[in-house]
Design an enzyme around this catalytic site. Structure first.
Site, PDB file in Angstrom:
ATOM      1  CB  ALA A 102      -0.929  -1.012  12.961  1.00 14.60           C
ATOM      2  CG  ASN A 134      -2.373   0.605   0.781  1.00 16.68           C
ATOM      3  OD1 ASN A 134      -2.519   1.627   0.264  1.00 16.68           O
ATOM      4  ND2 ASN A 134      -3.218  -0.270   1.202  1.00 16.68           N
ATOM      5  CG  HIS A 158      23.290   6.687  10.885  1.00 18.05           C
ATOM      6  ND1 HIS A 158      24.172   7.483  10.157  1.00 18.05           N
ATOM      7  CD2 HIS A 158      22.061   7.053  10.328  1.00 18.05           C
ATOM      8  CE1 HIS A 158      23.596   8.135   9.267  1.00 18.05           C
ATOM      9  NE2 HIS A 158      22.276   7.778   9.344  1.00 18.05           N
ATOM     10  NE  ARG A 174      -3.412 -14.689  18.032  1.00 17.81           N
ATOM     11  CZ  ARG A 174      -4.661 -13.910  17.777  1.00 17.81           C
ATOM     12  NH1 ARG A 174      -5.473 -13.979  18.519  1.00 17.81           N
ATOM     13  NH2 ARG A 174      -4.666 -13.200  16.383  1.00 17.81           N
ATOM     14  CB  THR A 196      14.291  -4.809  17.509  1.00 23.97           C
ATOM     15  OG1 THR A 196      13.787  -5.532  18.567  1.00 23.97           O
ATOM     16  CG2 THR A 196      14.002  -3.150  17.415  1.00 23.97           C
ATOM     17  NE  ARG A 226       5.150  -8.139  24.873  1.00 25.91           N
ATOM     18  CZ  ARG A 226       4.017  -8.712  25.327  1.00 25.91           C
ATOM     19  NH1 ARG A 226       4.154 -10.031  25.374  1.00 25.91           N
ATOM     20  NH2 ARG A 226       3.000  -8.157  25.951  1.00 25.91           N
TER      21      ARG A 226
END
Length: 198
Positions: free
Chosen positions: A161, A85, A115, A184, A166, A181
């Protein structure tokens, strides 16, 4: 011919013409670009750098406006039936792979470099670090999510969303939050079972 059908045909034609213009712009960058049939773009595409980069796109890709930063020699692979999108940003210094059937919502960022942070070195002079990103098949990435360098997202997973990913996400998982995290695990037949990583 009904009026809605006429507009639908016009929109599809415009999307295909944008796709051809995108191909032309990539050719100007001397980018090795190969694309499958059914490529449709619904909005403007910005591409920066791209010299000697490699782009592979499967069949029936549908995307809205996006920005691609493809650094020298980088590789971007997008599978079949991927939809993206508006507002997608892709930053590729090394390699990004997006699997078949993946859906990407609005304003998602996928960037395989960032960076470096070094004590005593000005941020402007610290340079970059990069690591490949792999997004598996049939993944759904929610609006505003950010996928960082070195991440693998397993097949059939959902990224919520505004999540900031990470660390890697296993297959059949739902991951949300900042940092993301897993909350489920999805059963193979599509039913959800609790399996949170706390």
């Amino acid at each position: 011919m009904r009026l809605p059908d006429l507009f639908a045909g016009h929109t599809q034609l415009r999307g295909r013409l944008r796709g051809l213009w995108f191909k032309f712009k990539i050719a100007l960058f001397r980018c090795d670009f190969r694309i499958g049939p059914g490529f449709t773009i619904g909005g403007p595409v910005m591409m920066t750098n791209g010299w000697n980069g490699i782009i592979r796109v499967g069949a029936n890709l549908v995307m809205d406006d996006l920005k691609i930063t493809l650094l020298r020699g980088a590789r971007l692979e997008v599978g079949d039936r991927v939809s993206a999108n508006r507002g997608l940003i892709i930053g590729c210094m090394e390699e990004i792979r997006i699997g078949d059937g993946t859906m990407i919502a609005e304003y998602v960022t996928i960037r395989d470099f960032t960076h470096r942070i070094e004590v005593g070195v000005p941020m402007r002079d610290s340079g970059f670090k990069s690591a490949p990103i792999v997004i598996g098949e049939n993944v759904w990435i929610g609006r505003g999510a950010c996928i960082l360098e070195g991440i693998t997202i397993g097949a059939n997973s959902v990224i919520g969303a505004n999540a900031v990913v990470t660390r890697s996400v296993p297959p059949n998982s739902v991951a949300v939050g900042v940092p993301a995290r897993v909350i489920r695990t999805l059963a193979p037949e599509g039913a959800a079972r609790q399996g949170a990583a706390r």
